[in-house]
Each structure stands twice: as C-alpha cells, then as structure tokens.
Design a protein around this motif. Structure first.
Motif, PDB file in Angstrom:
ATOM      1  N   LEU A  37       0.838  -1.209   0.000  1.00  0.00           N
ATOM      2  CA  LEU A  37       0.000   0.000   0.000  1.00  0.00           C
ATOM      3  C   LEU A  37       0.870   1.254   0.000  1.00  0.00           C
ATOM      4  CD1 LEU A  37      -2.801  -1.050   2.536  1.00  0.00           C
ATOM      5  CD2 LEU A  37      -2.953  -0.927   0.031  1.00  0.00           C
ATOM      6  N   ILE A  38       1.958   1.228   0.757  1.00  0.00           N
ATOM      7  CA  ILE A  38       2.886   2.363   0.749  1.00  0.00           C
ATOM      8  C   ILE A  38       3.461   2.564  -0.652  1.00  0.00           C
ATOM      9  CG2 ILE A  38       5.122   3.195   1.611  1.00  0.00           C
ATOM     10  CD1 ILE A  38       4.477   1.803   4.261  1.00  0.00           C
ATOM     11  N   GLY A  39       3.683   1.447  -1.354  1.00  0.00           N
ATOM     12  CA  GLY A  39       4.223   1.515  -2.706  1.00  0.00           C
ATOM     13  C   GLY A  39       3.220   1.931  -3.752  1.00  0.00           C
ATOM     14  N   GLY A  40       1.981   2.188  -3.332  1.00  0.00           N
ATOM     15  CA  GLY A  40       0.973   2.702  -4.257  1.00  0.00           C
ATOM     16  C   GLY A  40       0.230   1.653  -5.047  1.00  0.00           C
ATOM     17  N   HIS A  41       0.239   0.420  -4.589  1.00  0.00           N
ATOM     18  CA  HIS A  41      -0.435  -0.641  -5.355  1.00  0.00           C
ATOM     19  C   HIS A  41      -1.939  -0.716  -5.072  1.00  0.00           C
ATOM     20  CE1 HIS A  41       3.241  -2.428  -7.020  1.00  0.00           C
ATOM     21  NE2 HIS A  41       3.804  -2.074  -5.872  1.00  0.00           N
ATOM     22  N   GLY A  42      -2.373  -0.060  -4.019  1.00  0.00           N
ATOM     23  CA  GLY A  42      -3.801   0.064  -3.741  1.00  0.00           C
ATOM     24  C   GLY A  42      -4.556  -1.250  -3.747  1.00  0.00           C
ATOM     25  N   LEU A  43      -5.697  -1.242  -4.423  1.00  0.00           N
ATOM     26  CA  LEU A  43      -6.558  -2.425  -4.451  1.00  0.00           C
ATOM     27  C   LEU A  43      -5.964  -3.581  -5.252  1.00  0.00           C
ATOM     28  CD1 LEU A  43     -10.070  -0.739  -4.890  1.00  0.00           C
ATOM     29  CD2 LEU A  43      -9.020  -1.616  -2.791  1.00  0.00           C
ATOM     30  N   GLU A  44      -4.945  -3.287  -6.060  1.00  0.00           N
ATOM     31  CA  GLU A  44      -4.271  -4.360  -6.792  1.00  0.00           C
ATOM     32  C   GLU A  44      -3.638  -5.367  -5.832  1.00  0.00           C
ATOM     33  OE1 GLU A  44      -3.808  -4.992 -10.259  1.00  0.00           O
ATOM     34  OE2 GLU A  44      -5.569  -3.695 -10.226  1.00  0.00           O
TER      35      GLU A  44
END
Length: 426
Positions: A37-44
């Motif tokens: 989530l910190i890496g920006g992958h979100g719901l993926e």
C-alpha cells in the motif's frame, strides 16, 4: 522505491517473527500488505494476494489431509512397533538417533521433493523424539539440513534451473561439485552428531531413568498395523512416482485409513475433530505465506530487489564473483524465490563474471551451493518450510534461529572445498 520496500518487507518480517513480536500468520499477511500500500499498489494488492494463495493452494490442501492421515495412523498405534524396533536396535542414544535422522532425510530426499521428504521423515521420527524427551527443534533442523544439502543433486529444482538459465548440461554444472557436496553431506552428519551430543548432555539424568522396555510398552495397541503400513507404502510410492498430485494422494489415503481404523461415523468425527485444530492452524499459515509470496512477486518487489543487488556489485570484484555468490547464496534464499534468482539474477551475474575472464558456469556452481538448496527449508518463500515446521510443531522464528546459522555453515564448508579444489575457477 519498490526495491527498498522489498528489502524492508523481508527485514521487518524476519525481525518481528524471530523476535516474537508478531505471530507468523499476522506478519506474513500484514507486513507485505502495508508495504504494498505504501508503494501505491492500492486495491491491486488484493489481486496479488489471490494469485499467491492460488499458487500455494495445492500445498495447503495437501497439508490438511496429510495431517489428518498421519494423525489417524498415529492414533491407531501404527508407528509404535516401529519405534520399539528402533529403540531395541539403537537404544536411547540421542547421537545415534540424530545421525539416523540425517540419513533418513537424505535418502528420502533423493526424489528431490522437500514436501515428500518432510511428510515421510517427520511423522516417522517425531514420536521417537517425544518418547525420549528430545527437542522438536533438533528434529526440524537436522531434517532441514539433510534435505537442503541433497537438493543440490542434478535433478533438484535449483540445479535444473541454474543449468537451464546458463544453457549448459546439468551434468557439466554439477559433476565437478561432487566432492564439495560429499563434504557437505559429511558436515551435516557431524552437525547431527553434535546436536545429538547436546541432547544427550541435556537429557543425561532423565535418559538414565528411562526404561526402554517401558517406552516400548507404551501405546502398544497397533490396530491394523500391516494394513496401515501398506497404505503408507502405497502413498509413498504414489508420491515418488508422480502419477497423482500429492493432494489427491493424501485425500484418498486419509479416507481409506479413517474408514479402516475407525469404521464408526461417530469415531470418525471424533478423530477428525481431534486433529482439526492443528490442521487449520498450519493451513492458515501456509495460505498466509501464499499472500506474502503473491505480493512480493506480483508487485515487482523481488524483481526490483534483484536489479538493485546486481547494480551495486563493483566491477572490480568481478573475478571474485563466484566466491561472493557462494557466500550470499544461502541468505539469498530468504530474499528471492528460485525462479527470480536463477532466471533473473544469475544470468546478469554470469555476464559480469565473463567480462573478467571467469566462466559463467562457475557462478552457477557457487549459486547452487546455497540458494534454495541449504536455504530452502528456512525460507518464508517456500511452502515446504511451513510444512516442516507444521509437522514438527516448531515456530518459524525458533526454527530459523537454530537452522539458518548451521545451514549457512554447511554452504561455507562446501564453498571452501570448491575453492581449494579449483571447482569455481576451472
């Protein structure tokens, strides 16, 4: 950024597990989710988790039915006559037992499957260790070392991957390593004897009071012994032959053994209930590992980590690359799954080594001395690790703390022999 998050994920995961700040299940799920989530992958991230769970599902299902299968056979007294025979032959000497454990693990691992090795070796030996009061961590460590050193054999997964990646015959890659591997096997026997000696000292007073005859008389009921042994042998044959998936084998074997030993539906329910807690806990751990593996692979963390490691290697160290690879090979099992390492990192390392007049195959030989060989039974990236700790009833952190230094030592011994015999610089 992605590589940094990958390294942080591994470091934090190992730290919280080994320091017992988090249970392995929670750490395997939450730590990679947070970094993803910190890496920006979100719901993926959810999709990554599902991919990982799908990859581990066959192992998880197999584990559930394997636990039930061996639990049923143990309750029926199947293993007690075997323990009695062993005790009569070797007595109550922990050194003989630990060395015998290493021999059995190595022989079973001739098929190259960690899961099969653990499923056959641990249930057969655990009752003996418990009867004498020997530590389960000792059993887990010796079985791990025995399987790890044998995983270097030409038909083992790491060696096959390395040969494929470097486009060389597997015999050309492995054959010169025969002497170092034999020395590695000898070192495992010495470690097993050392651990056995420790157990002997620890149990000195209690061993004196143990009456072999009394142990032999415990749980002497051996309901349907020969039928149960026949079922085990058929299951082992099916596992080794590869004619059926392991999950299917244990599902069928469980059903047959349960019906034969406990024909009453009420008894069947009671027996399943008695082993359900253990099966559920370890299956949960396996699926948590699947979530971890899925996030690490699908988020690109492992790929980015490999690129960073390769990029920071100074070219001035090129001629020493085989030695450096051998040193980091076992710890690298904690960072990279075998496909990422052998198909991602190894080709780059081999190209760098060739620029300095060192053959690519030398780097490959150094890599298989530890990467997912001696390192696979402690890596959180392999389902077999969780199978081993589940069958022995040992916590992951406890197993890693005891086994990692010894596995690393075996790799260093083999690396040293490889250097002095000229294997890495032919």
């Amino acid at each position: 950024m992605t590589a940094l998050l990958g390294f942080l994920t591994i470091i934090i995961l190992l730290a919280v597990i080994m320091m017992k700040k988090m249970s392995p299940i929670i750490a395997l799920i939450l730590v990679p989710i947070i970094t993803a989530l910190i890496g920006g992958h979100g719901l993926e991230t959810g999709k990554y988790i599902m991919e990982g769970i799908k990859s581990i599902a066959p192992t998880g299902t197999m584990f559930i039915f394997a636990i039930l299968f061996f639990g049923i056979l143990t309750d029926a007294g199947t293993f007690q006559p075997i323990i009695n025979k062993i005790l009569k032959i070797i007595g109550k000497d922990p050194v003989k037992i630990t060395v015998g454990t290493a021999i059995l693990a190595m022989l079973v691992h001739l098929d190259g499957s960690g899961a099969v090795t653990f499923l056959i070796t641990v249930p057969a030996l655990l009752p003996l260790y418990q009867a004498l009061g020997m530590r389960k961590t000792t059993l887990a460590t010796i079985v791990a070392l025995g399987a790890g050193v044998m995983n270097i054999l030409p038909w083992g997964g790491p060696t096959l991957r390395a040969a494929t990646s470097l486009k060389v015959p597997v015999t050309e890659l492995f054959n010169p390593l025969l002497i170092p591997v034999l020395v590695g096997i000898l070192s495992v026997f010495l470690i097993a004897a050392f651990l056995g000696k420790q157990e002997k000292i620890r149990l000195s007073s209690s061993l004196e009071s143990i009456n072999i005859q009394e142990i032999s008389n415990l749980n002497t009921e051996s309901k349907n012994f020969y039928i149960n042994i026949f079922i085990i042998l058929i299951a082992i044959y099916a596992l080794i032959s590869g004619k059926l998936p392991p999950t299917v084998i244990f599902m069928i074997a469980f059903c047959i053994s349960l019906m034969i030993n406990y024909p009453s539906v009420k008894e069947q329910k009671e027996k399943i209930d008695s082993h359900a807690k253990e099966a559920l806990m370890m299956a949960s751990l396996l699926f948590a590992a699947g979530a971890f593996i899925g996030i690490m692979q699908k988020s690109g963390m492992i790929t980015e980590m490999s690129e960073v490691i390769v990029s920071v290697i100074p070219h001035t160290l090129g001629k020493y690359l085989p030695i450096l690879t051998g040193v980091v090979s076992m710890p690298a099992s904690l960072l990279f799954d075998p496909d990422s390492f052998y198909f991602g990192i190894l080709p780059v390392l081999s190209n760098i080594s060739q620029e300095f007049g060192v053959s690519a195959i030398s780097v490959g030989r150094a890599a298989i001395l530890g990467q997912m060989t001696t390192g696979f039974p402690v890596s959180p990236l392999t389902g077999s690790t969780f199978l081993l700790i589940g069958l022995t009833g040992v916590e992951l952190g406890e197993h890693q703390k005891k086994t990692i230094p010894l596995a690393f030592a075996v790799t260093i011994v083999m690396l040293f022999i490889s250097v002095i015999t000229g294997v890495l610089y032919q």
